[in-house]
Each structure stands twice: as structure tokens, then as C-alpha cells.
Design an enzyme around this catalytic site. Structure first.
Site, PDB file in Angstrom:
ATOM      1  N   LYS A   1       6.733  13.319  -5.201  1.00 21.46           N
ATOM      2  CA  LYS A   1       5.389  12.845  -4.845  1.00 21.46           C
ATOM      3  C   LYS A   1       4.488  14.047  -4.636  1.00 21.46           C
ATOM      4  O   LYS A   1       4.728  14.866  -3.749  1.00 21.46           O
ATOM      5  CB  LYS A   1       5.440  11.994  -3.572  1.00 21.46           C
ATOM      6  CG  LYS A   1       4.055  11.580  -3.043  1.00 21.46           C
ATOM      7  CD  LYS A   1       4.140  10.666  -1.814  1.00 21.46           C
ATOM      8  CE  LYS A   1       2.740  10.395  -1.228  1.00 21.46           C
ATOM      9  NZ  LYS A   1       2.792   9.554  -0.002  1.00 21.46           N
TER      10      LYS A   1
ATOM     11  N   ASP B   1      -4.158  13.085   0.837  1.00 17.50           N
ATOM     12  CA  ASP B   1      -4.096  11.642   1.066  1.00 17.50           C
ATOM     13  C   ASP B   1      -5.077  11.252   2.168  1.00 17.50           C
ATOM     14  O   ASP B   1      -4.759  11.321   3.356  1.00 17.50           O
ATOM     15  CB  ASP B   1      -2.663  11.226   1.448  1.00 17.50           C
ATOM     16  CG  ASP B   1      -2.527   9.708   1.614  1.00 17.50           C
ATOM     17  OD1 ASP B   1      -3.484   8.986   1.254  1.00 17.50           O
ATOM     18  OD2 ASP B   1      -1.466   9.266   2.087  1.00 17.50           O
TER      19      ASP B   1
ATOM     20  N   LYS C   1      -7.528   6.522   6.422  1.00 16.56           N
ATOM     21  CA  LYS C   1      -6.756   6.966   7.576  1.00 16.56           C
ATOM     22  C   LYS C   1      -7.690   7.271   8.753  1.00 16.56           C
ATOM     23  O   LYS C   1      -8.888   7.501   8.557  1.00 16.56           O
ATOM     24  CB  LYS C   1      -5.965   8.243   7.224  1.00 16.56           C
ATOM     25  CG  LYS C   1      -4.804   7.995   6.273  1.00 16.56           C
ATOM     26  CD  LYS C   1      -3.965   9.239   6.082  1.00 16.56           C
ATOM     27  CE  LYS C   1      -2.826   8.994   5.121  1.00 16.56           C
ATOM     28  NZ  LYS C   1      -1.802   8.061   5.630  1.00 16.56           N
TER      29      LYS C   1
ATOM     30  N   ASP D   1       1.066  16.117   1.717  1.00 18.51           N
ATOM     31  CA  ASP D   1       1.592  14.928   1.049  1.00 18.51           C
ATOM     32  C   ASP D   1       2.126  15.234  -0.355  1.00 18.51           C
ATOM     33  O   ASP D   1       2.487  14.322  -1.088  1.00 18.51           O
ATOM     34  CB  ASP D   1       0.507  13.838   0.997  1.00 18.51           C
ATOM     35  CG  ASP D   1       1.070  12.435   1.087  1.00 18.51           C
ATOM     36  OD1 ASP D   1       2.229  12.292   1.501  1.00 18.51           O
ATOM     37  OD2 ASP D   1       0.342  11.486   0.731  1.00 18.51           O
TER      38      ASP D   1
ATOM     39  N   ASP E   1      -3.750   3.051   0.900  1.00 17.57           N
ATOM     40  CA  ASP E   1      -3.014   4.148   1.547  1.00 17.57           C
ATOM     41  C   ASP E   1      -1.525   4.101   1.185  1.00 17.57           C
ATOM     42  O   ASP E   1      -0.785   5.033   1.479  1.00 17.57           O
ATOM     43  CB  ASP E   1      -3.210   4.055   3.063  1.00 17.57           C
ATOM     44  CG  ASP E   1      -2.879   5.360   3.770  1.00 17.57           C
ATOM     45  OD1 ASP E   1      -2.676   6.382   3.067  1.00 17.57           O
ATOM     46  OD2 ASP E   1      -2.820   5.361   5.011  1.00 17.57           O
TER      47      ASP E   1
ATOM     48  N   GLU F   1      -0.197   4.705  -1.551  1.00 22.90           N
ATOM     49  CA  GLU F   1      -0.420   5.260  -2.892  1.00 22.90           C
ATOM     50  C   GLU F   1       0.808   5.958  -3.451  1.00 22.90           C
ATOM     51  O   GLU F   1       0.972   6.055  -4.658  1.00 22.90           O
ATOM     52  CB  GLU F   1      -1.611   6.239  -2.850  1.00 22.90           C
ATOM     53  CG  GLU F   1      -1.292   7.684  -2.424  1.00 22.90           C
ATOM     54  CD  GLU F   1      -0.779   7.824  -0.991  1.00 22.90           C
ATOM     55  OE1 GLU F   1      -1.015   6.898  -0.192  1.00 22.90           O
ATOM     56  OE2 GLU F   1      -0.131   8.842  -0.679  1.00 22.90           O
TER      57      GLU F   1
ATOM     58  N   ARG G   1       4.023   5.148  -3.475  1.00 25.61           N
ATOM     59  CA  ARG G   1       4.910   4.261  -4.252  1.00 25.61           C
ATOM     60  C   ARG G   1       4.294   3.929  -5.605  1.00 25.61           C
ATOM     61  O   ARG G   1       5.001   3.677  -6.565  1.00 25.61           O
ATOM     62  CB  ARG G   1       5.205   3.001  -3.431  1.00 25.61           C
ATOM     63  CG  ARG G   1       4.003   2.150  -3.165  1.00 25.61           C
ATOM     64  CD  ARG G   1       4.172   1.262  -1.951  1.00 25.61           C
ATOM     65  NE  ARG G   1       4.145   2.023  -0.704  1.00 25.61           N
ATOM     66  CZ  ARG G   1       4.274   1.487   0.501  1.00 25.61           C
ATOM     67  NH1 ARG G   1       4.438   0.165   0.623  1.00 25.61           N
ATOM     68  NH2 ARG G   1       4.237   2.224   1.577  1.00 25.61           N
TER      69      ARG G   1
HETATM   70  N1  BES Z   1       1.521  10.005   3.032  1.00 27.14           N
HETATM   71  C1  BES Z   1       1.637   8.843   3.833  1.00 27.14           C
HETATM   72  C2  BES Z   1       2.890   8.831   4.692  1.00 27.14           C
HETATM   73  C3  BES Z   1       2.962   9.852   5.799  1.00 27.14           C
HETATM   74  C4  BES Z   1       2.518   9.529   7.054  1.00 27.14           C
HETATM   75  C5  BES Z   1       3.503  11.088   5.586  1.00 27.14           C
HETATM   76  C6  BES Z   1       2.612  10.462   8.075  1.00 27.14           C
HETATM   77  C7  BES Z   1       3.598  12.027   6.597  1.00 27.14           C
HETATM   78  C8  BES Z   1       3.155  11.706   7.846  1.00 27.14           C
HETATM   79  C9  BES Z   1       1.670   7.605   2.952  1.00 27.14           C
HETATM   80  O1  BES Z   1       0.949   7.675   1.767  1.00 27.14           O
HETATM   81  C10 BES Z   1       1.063   6.512   3.747  1.00 27.14           C
HETATM   82  O2  BES Z   1      -0.106   6.542   3.974  1.00 27.14           O
HETATM   83  N2  BES Z   1       1.893   5.562   4.157  1.00 27.14           N
HETATM   84  C11 BES Z   1       1.448   4.476   4.931  1.00 27.14           C
HETATM   85  C12 BES Z   1       1.915   3.227   4.250  1.00 27.14           C
HETATM   86  C13 BES Z   1       1.310   1.989   4.805  1.00 27.14           C
HETATM   87  C14 BES Z   1      -0.134   1.895   4.409  1.00 27.14           C
HETATM   88  C15 BES Z   1       2.065   0.814   4.259  1.00 27.14           C
HETATM   89  C16 BES Z   1       2.092   4.593   6.318  1.00 27.14           C
HETATM   90  O3  BES Z   1       3.258   4.962   6.403  1.00 27.14           O
HETATM   91  O4  BES Z   1       1.387   4.343   7.279  1.00 27.14           O
HETATM   92 ZN    ZN Z   2       0.663   9.538   0.992  1.00 29.04          ZN
HETATM   93 MN    MN Z   3      -1.077   7.128   1.995  1.00 23.61          MN
END
Ligand code: BES
Ligand code: ZN
Ligand code: MN
Length: 491
Positions: free
Chosen positions: A259, A264, A271, A282, A341, A343, A345
Site C-alpha cells: 500500500k 491519506d 479524517k 500511509d 477513507d 481507500e 483496500r
Molecule cells: N491509513 C488508514 C489506517 C491507519 C489508521 C493507519 C491509523 C495508521 C494509523 C486507513 O486508510 C483508514 O483510514 N482506515 C480507516 C478505515 C475505516 C474508514 C473503515 C480506519 O481504520 O479508521
Molecule cells: Zn490509508
Molecule cells: Mn484511509
């Protein structure tokens, strides 16, 4: 580090580095001048001038003949029970202490670090690794840069054969530090296009072939999910494919997918202001994949590898994807986006499907994918999800245990299989409002691997650390590069 293997019994450098076991009689006979090393250390240990606690650094001076030497010692504890990770700590602390006091020439008495359970090669490799990994710093954007530091180390031993191991450890560390460098570059500079350029430049004089697909190509070739994530940025997305063929022609490759979200913001599912900080990291999954391939190349591993990096910036403009949009994946399936968010996957769905075209024996993907994995396991552990890849998983878990990198398996079940299909309008959906979000995300990505054995590593927690340690400073860690490279070496 500039390692010079020295096999004389002369100690010309002013600084000597020795390992000190809890029981000095565990030290084999090592002559220092006319004396036994253990006889020289014994009074220093008795007066608690030198500590024998594992990894504890002490420093003093002593005389060999007429000459006064600085002595830096590191405790080894009971060498009968020393583990691989203890050696990481021992040598990490040694090199950090040397750098701290700006020692630039020293002699390390290698034979004082020996133990029965570990070969000289293993110990030498850890030494080589930590001489670089533990003292990593990134001050690329500070105007007041720290002075360059270079250590000239003479390794005092009768065993000439360790020099290759020192170099191999060194190669692994430079690969980890390369990954850390990419991760540390600020996101206004490390755009997908610039990232692709850096990777191309890095491998230009090597046997690794780098192919880059730009935004227009991605759209025309049907990478609908990568394109959807990247289209809200002037800095268009890239798919970067690396091919390393160290194996026989026709051997099915190992696919390593990363990834590479260079930033992000969350997109329209934006966010929070504190949640957005550090989202330049990210792309750590992808930089770690680069590190694994760099190590494989330097170690000339006899295997074939295909690396696929999905690089994109998740931003907002009038073109941005919105919750409720539907896009067509490279697989031809339709995907409803309920959360922009989620993104990672999406880009990995296309990247894994693409990697599968290379007929890999197994696909491994690495991603800072979900906060849910951090909630489940804490910040210092990775989650792994397995489909049809139990043999690889067990071998990797064994390496990770030895290498001091924590990874724990979480399941993918029929529940998640049903949830990823729960869209009113499309074949798949990228988000569930329910719990189990790390499992959902893993199952979504796995869907695109078909029947190919697949391991998904969610490294959202341990990709970075705010705790400096013997492995190096706070910041990106290069998580799992070491364990995966050690596993690749066994294939
Ligand atoms: N890049 C984030 C995940 C992340 C969060 C990495 C904190 C490192 C620290 C990912 O793209 C994301 O935003 N995930 C969301 C998914 C949700 C919207 C289903 C999450 O984990 O909150
Ligand atoms: Zn992300
Ligand atoms: Mn995200």
C-alpha cells in the site's frame, strides 16, 4: 560502517569493545597481549565497573602492556540462554553508544561475543545489521544537519569466514534504512510520480526491472479502483511493478504487494485534524516491500519476486470519489464506495488482482490498513490474515518470533465474506458500519487474490513507533523486512 577483519592478537586501536558474560568462565580463552581477557575483566566486574546485564554498556580504561586503552563493554547475561533478539539488543546498544560518543575507530573482540547456540555467522550478521540499522537518522530537511558519522571497526577474530556474514547483515540494514528514508520524505515531495522516479533511479543499475504505469494508462487498462482513489489529486496515481529474477526462468514468483498511499486525508470521509497527522506514513507497506526486494537483490537470493506498489494520494477536489459512488475494479466487478477513507483496500484490490496475473506461488501484501488492527493488537503488533497459505504463514511466524517482530493471526470468515457483498447496487462494498473492520478489510483484499495462496499483513500499528530503541529512532521501522527476508532466504 567500514568493517575491517583483523586476525592478529595486536590491539592497535585505542578503543576496545568486549562482551562480558555473567560468568567470566563462560568466556573462551582470548589472549590480550600476554594476558587472558577474563583475568583483565575479573576485577572490573568484581568492583561493578562493568555490568553483565544484557545490553548494558559500561566504559572504563585499562592497560595492555604499557598502553592505555578505552574499554567499552556490553553485558551478555548468561550466554547459555542468549537469544537472537538479545544479540540485536547487545549490538544495537553497542553501535548507538559508539555513535553517541563519536568513536570513529575501534577494535571489537569478536570471540568475547560467542555462544554455543548461535553460529559465528549468525552473530556476525547481527553485528553487521545493527552497525547500520540501530544508528539510522533522518535529518534530510533540517538546515542544521548532524555531522556525518563513520566508524572504522576492526573485528578481532581467528574466524576469517565471518566477513561475508557481516556484509549480509549490512545489506539487510541498508534495505531497512532505504525503506525508512522513503517513508520519512514529506508528502508534498514524495508524490506518487516522484516515488516512482526514486524507485526507478534506485534500481537503474541493477537487475531489478521497474515498470511504471501512469494515471492515464491505469484508467485505460481498467485499474478503476486505483484510479478512483487517486483522481482527486493533481499528483496522479501510479502502479509500480518491480521484477527480480534470481531464480530459474519459469519458477513461479513470490508476489509482494504494498500500500503506497503517499498521503491519506481520508477524502470526503475526511479524517480529524489529529487523525490526519502522520498520514504521510500511509505508504510504509510499499516502502517495506521495496526494502524486501532491495535485500533480496543484495543477497542475490535464488528466487523470483514480483513487487507491485499501488501509489496514490487520497485527497479532495471536485473530481474526488464520494460516498455512494460505484467504480469498476480491474477484476471487472463493481464496487460501491461507502467510505472514501477506506481507500487502502481499494488500491490493494486492483494491485493484488494485477499481481495475480504473474501466476505467483503466493501473494503477500503489506499495508497500514486499519485503525481496528491497532485497537485489537496494540501499536506494536502486526495482524496477519491467511487464505490457502498456511505453510508460508507458519514459516514466516517462526522467523518473526526469532527476529523480534510480533505478528498475530486474525480470521477471515463467512461473516466477512457476506459483508463485503452487502451492497444494494454493486457486487462489492468497501465499508461496513459494524465491528470487525480489520477482518472486513482483509477479506475485501483477499477477494481479489482468487484461489492463489494469500497473506495480508496489516501493519497500521508497528509501521512506525514513537519509542526509540536498540532497533533505531522513533519513526518508520521497516516492519517485517527482516522476518520476510529471513523467510525468503529459506526458500
Ligand atoms: N491509513 C488508514 C489506517 C491507519 C489508521 C493507519 C491509523 C495508521 C494509523 C486507513 O486508510 C483508514 O483510514 N482506515 C480507516 C478505515 C475505516 C474508514 C473503515 C480506519 O481504520 O479508521
Ligand atoms: Zn490509508
Ligand atoms: Mn484511509
Amino acid at each position: 560502517m567500514d568493517a575491517v577483519i583483523n586476525t592478529t592478537t595486536n590491539f592497535e586501536n585505542d578503543t576496545l569493545i568486549v562482551g562480558v558474560p555473567e560468568h567470566l568462565n563462560q568466556l573462551e580463552s582470548i589472549k590480550v597481549g600476554d594476558d587472558e581477557l577474563s583475568d583483565l575483566l575479573s576485577p572490573l566486574k568484581q568492583h561493578h565497573i562493568l555490568s553483565t546485564n544484557i545490553g548494558k554498556i559500561s566504559s572504563t580504561f585499562f592497560k595492555i602492556g604499557e598502553k592505555t586503552h578505552k574499554l567499552i563493554s556490553v553485558g551478555l547475561g548468561n550466554i547459555k540462554t542468549l537469544e537472537y533478539s538479545d544479540y540485536l539488543k547487545i549490538f544495537g546498544n553497542v553501535f548507538q553508544a559508539l555513535k553517541q560518543s563519536r568513536v570513529d575507530q575501534a577494535t571489537l573482540v569478536f570471540d568475547s561475543f560467542k555462544s554455543h547456540q548461535h553460529t559465528n555467522q549468525t552473530i556476525a550478521e547481527i553485528l553487521g545489521q545493527q552497525s547500520e540499522q540501530s544508528i539510522y537518522t533522518f535529518d534530510g530537511y533540517k538546515t542544521n544537519k548532524s555531522a556525518p558519522y563513520q566508524l572504522k571497526l576492526a573485528i578481532h577474530t581467528k574466524d576469517q569466514s565471518i566477513s561475508e556474514s557481516v556484509e549480509q547483515g549490512h545489506a539487510i540494514a541498508t534495505a531497512i534504512n532505504l525503506a525508512r528514508d522513503y517513508s520519512n520524505i514529506p508528502p508534498n515531495i514524495l508524490t506518487p510520480a516522484y516515488y516512482a522516479d526514486l524507485i526507478q533511479q534506485h534500481f537503474s543499475e541493477t537487475e531489478v526491472i521497474v515498470d511504471v504505469k501512469d494515471s492515464v494508462t491505469l484508467q485505460s487498462e481498467g485499474f478503476g479502483l486505483v484510479h478512483a482513489v487517486g483522481k482527486a489529486s493533481k499528483q496522479g496515481p501510479r502502479i509500480i511493478t518491480l521484477t527480480y529474477n534470481g531464480g530459474r526462468p519459469g519458477d513461479n514468483p513470490i508476489a509482494l504487494v504494498g500500500k503506497g498511499i503517499t498521503y491519506d486525508s481520508g477524502g470526503y470521509s475526511i479524517k480529524s485534524k489529529t487523525g490526519m497527522q502522520t498520514m504521510k506514513f500511509d505508504m510504509c507497506g510499499s516502502s517495506n516491500v521495496i526494502g524486501m526486494i532491495e535485500a533480496a537483490r543484495q543477497l542475490a537470493l535464488p528466487i523470483n519476486i514480483v513487487g507491485v506498489i499501488a501509489a496514490a494520494e487520497n485527497m479532495i477536489n471536485e473530481e474526488a470519489m464520494k460516498p455512494d459512488d460505484v467504480y469498476t475494479a480491474l477484476s471487472g466487478e463493481s464496487v460501491e464506495v461507502l467510505n472514501t477513507d477506506a481507500e487502502g483496500r481499494l488500491v490493494l484490490g486492483d494491485a493484488v488482482f494485477y499481481a495475480n496475473q504473474f501466476e505467483p506461488q503466493v501473494i503477500l501484501d503489506f499495508a497500514t490498513l486499519t485503525g481496528a488492527a491497532v485497537a485489537a493488537l496494540g501499536e506494536d503488533k502486526a495482524a496477519v490474515f491467511n487464505k490457502n497459505a498456511t505453510t508460508s504463514l507458519n514459516a514466516i511466524l517462526e522467523q518473526a518470533k526469532t527476529m523480534d517482530e510480533m505478528v498475530f493471526e486474525l480470521p477471515m470468515t463467512a461473516t466477512e465474506q457476506a459483508l463485503i457483498r452487502k451492497s444494494a447496487v454493486a457486487d462489492l462494498v468497501n465499508h461496513t458500519n459494524g465491528q470487525g473492520k480489520a477482518l472486513f478489510a482483509a477479506t475485501f483484499i483477499n477477494h481479489f487474490a482468487g484461489d492463489t495462496p494469500h497473506l495480508h499483513f496489516d501493519i497500521a500499528g508497528p509501521a512506525t513507533t514513537n519509542q526509540p530503541s536498540y532497533k533505531g529512532p522513533a519513526g518508520p521501522t521497516g516492519y517485517l523486512i527482516l522476518s520476510i527476508v529471513q523467510w525468503l532466504r529459506t526458500l
